[in-house]
Design a protein around this motif. Structure first.
Motif, PDB file in Angstrom:
ATOM      1  N   ARG A   1       0.829  -1.214   0.000  1.00  0.00           N
ATOM      2  CA  ARG A   1       0.000   0.000   0.000  1.00  0.00           C
ATOM      3  C   ARG A   1       0.859   1.259   0.000  1.00  0.00           C
ATOM      4  O   ARG A   1       0.543   2.233  -0.696  1.00  0.00           O
ATOM      5  CB  ARG A   1      -0.949  -0.021   1.189  1.00  0.00           C
ATOM      6  CG  ARG A   1      -2.039  -1.075   1.023  1.00  0.00           C
ATOM      7  CD  ARG A   1      -2.866  -1.303   2.252  1.00  0.00           C
ATOM      8  NE  ARG A   1      -3.535  -0.104   2.726  1.00  0.00           N
ATOM      9  CZ  ARG A   1      -4.142  -0.024   3.896  1.00  0.00           C
ATOM     10  NH1 ARG A   1      -4.169  -1.072   4.699  1.00  0.00           N
ATOM     11  NH2 ARG A   1      -4.712   1.089   4.272  1.00  0.00           N
TER      12      ARG A   1
ATOM     13  N   SER B   1       3.887   1.472  -1.243  1.00  0.00           N
ATOM     14  CA  SER B   1       4.488   1.535  -2.582  1.00  0.00           C
ATOM     15  C   SER B   1       3.497   2.123  -3.581  1.00  0.00           C
ATOM     16  O   SER B   1       3.874   2.943  -4.431  1.00  0.00           O
ATOM     17  CB  SER B   1       4.931   0.153  -3.048  1.00  0.00           C
ATOM     18  OG  SER B   1       5.980  -0.317  -2.251  1.00  0.00           O
ATOM     19  N   GLN B   2       2.248   1.710  -3.496  1.00  0.00           N
ATOM     20  CA  GLN B   2       1.222   2.251  -4.382  1.00  0.00           C
ATOM     21  C   GLN B   2       1.012   3.737  -4.133  1.00  0.00           C
ATOM     22  O   GLN B   2       0.870   4.526  -5.077  1.00  0.00           O
ATOM     23  CB  GLN B   2      -0.091   1.492  -4.208  1.00  0.00           C
ATOM     24  CG  GLN B   2      -0.055   0.077  -4.721  1.00  0.00           C
ATOM     25  CD  GLN B   2      -1.293  -0.719  -4.362  1.00  0.00           C
ATOM     26  OE1 GLN B   2      -2.174  -0.246  -3.633  1.00  0.00           O
ATOM     27  NE2 GLN B   2      -1.369  -1.945  -4.857  1.00  0.00           N
ATOM     28  N   LEU B   3       1.010   4.117  -2.872  1.00  0.00           N
ATOM     29  CA  LEU B   3       0.859   5.533  -2.520  1.00  0.00           C
ATOM     30  C   LEU B   3       2.037   6.341  -3.042  1.00  0.00           C
ATOM     31  O   LEU B   3       1.866   7.436  -3.584  1.00  0.00           O
ATOM     32  CB  LEU B   3       0.721   5.692  -1.005  1.00  0.00           C
ATOM     33  CG  LEU B   3       0.529   7.102  -0.469  1.00  0.00           C
ATOM     34  CD1 LEU B   3      -0.746   7.727  -1.034  1.00  0.00           C
ATOM     35  CD2 LEU B   3       0.482   7.096   1.044  1.00  0.00           C
TER      36      LEU B   3
ATOM     37  N   ALA C   1       3.768   5.774  -5.609  1.00  0.00           N
ATOM     38  CA  ALA C   1       3.668   5.908  -7.072  1.00  0.00           C
ATOM     39  C   ALA C   1       2.723   7.030  -7.482  1.00  0.00           C
ATOM     40  O   ALA C   1       2.788   7.509  -8.621  1.00  0.00           O
ATOM     41  CB  ALA C   1       3.215   4.588  -7.681  1.00  0.00           C
ATOM     42  N   THR C   2       1.854   7.475  -6.570  1.00  0.00           N
ATOM     43  CA  THR C   2       0.855   8.491  -6.922  1.00  0.00           C
ATOM     44  C   THR C   2       1.259   9.905  -6.530  1.00  0.00           C
ATOM     45  O   THR C   2       0.551  10.850  -6.848  1.00  0.00           O
ATOM     46  CB  THR C   2      -0.497   8.183  -6.261  1.00  0.00           C
ATOM     47  OG1 THR C   2      -0.365   8.288  -4.843  1.00  0.00           O
ATOM     48  CG2 THR C   2      -1.000   6.809  -6.659  1.00  0.00           C
ATOM     49  N   ILE C   3       2.382  10.067  -5.838  1.00  0.00           N
ATOM     50  CA  ILE C   3       2.771  11.412  -5.400  1.00  0.00           C
ATOM     51  C   ILE C   3       4.102  11.808  -6.021  1.00  0.00           C
ATOM     52  O   ILE C   3       4.831  10.978  -6.557  1.00  0.00           O
ATOM     53  CB  ILE C   3       2.844  11.510  -3.858  1.00  0.00           C
ATOM     54  CG1 ILE C   3       3.887  10.553  -3.297  1.00  0.00           C
ATOM     55  CG2 ILE C   3       1.500  11.251  -3.226  1.00  0.00           C
ATOM     56  CD1 ILE C   3       4.099  10.704  -1.807  1.00  0.00           C
ATOM     57  N   ASP C   4       4.410  13.095  -5.926  1.00  0.00           N
ATOM     58  CA  ASP C   4       5.658  13.639  -6.459  1.00  0.00           C
ATOM     59  C   ASP C   4       6.838  12.998  -5.732  1.00  0.00           C
ATOM     60  O   ASP C   4       6.910  13.022  -4.502  1.00  0.00           O
ATOM     61  CB  ASP C   4       5.660  15.157  -6.280  1.00  0.00           C
ATOM     62  CG  ASP C   4       6.937  15.813  -6.764  1.00  0.00           C
ATOM     63  OD1 ASP C   4       7.641  15.207  -7.600  1.00  0.00           O
ATOM     64  OD2 ASP C   4       7.221  16.934  -6.302  1.00  0.00           O
TER      65      ASP C   4
ATOM     66  N   ALA D   1       6.913  11.867   0.046  1.00  0.00           N
ATOM     67  CA  ALA D   1       7.560  10.727  -0.614  1.00  0.00           C
ATOM     68  C   ALA D   1       8.772  10.261   0.187  1.00  0.00           C
ATOM     69  O   ALA D   1       9.020   9.054   0.314  1.00  0.00           O
ATOM     70  CB  ALA D   1       7.966  11.096  -2.039  1.00  0.00           C
TER      71      ALA D   1
END
Length: 90
Positions: free
Chosen positions: A67, A69-71, A73-76, A82
């Motif tokens: 989860r 890792s997925q998060l 991937a969605t942020i800068d 990050a």
């Protein structure tokens, strides 16, 4: 006396009292067992529940890592958030 001590410390056998103490400590760490009112839980049940609990913890860690890792991937990638997520994954 020191010879006796060195023999004892190198003896890999564990005493019944040590096993009882260790099982008691495990019993206190397991949520399923420690919440029961009765102390009548066999050592084999405690060991079985310990194995199950550790497996579940591993699954939770894997799930949370996925989860995160997925998060990530969605942020800068250069954001402070990050950096925090990367530190949690490592």
């Amino acid at each position: 006396m020191s010879n006796r001590r060195s023999r004892q410390s190198s003896d890999p056998r564990i005493t019944d009292d040590q096993i009882i103490d260790l099982v008691s400590k495990l019993r206190q760490l397991l949520p399923e067992i420690s919440q029961r009112r009765s102390d009548k839980v066999s050592a084999s049940k405690v060991l079985q529940e310990t194995c199950n609990y550790i497996r579940n913890l591993h699954r939770e860690v894997d799930d949370l890592s996925e989860r995160l890792s997925q998060l990530l991937a969605t942020i800068d990638a250069d954001s402070p958030e990050a950096a925090i997520i990367r530190s949690l994954i490592m």
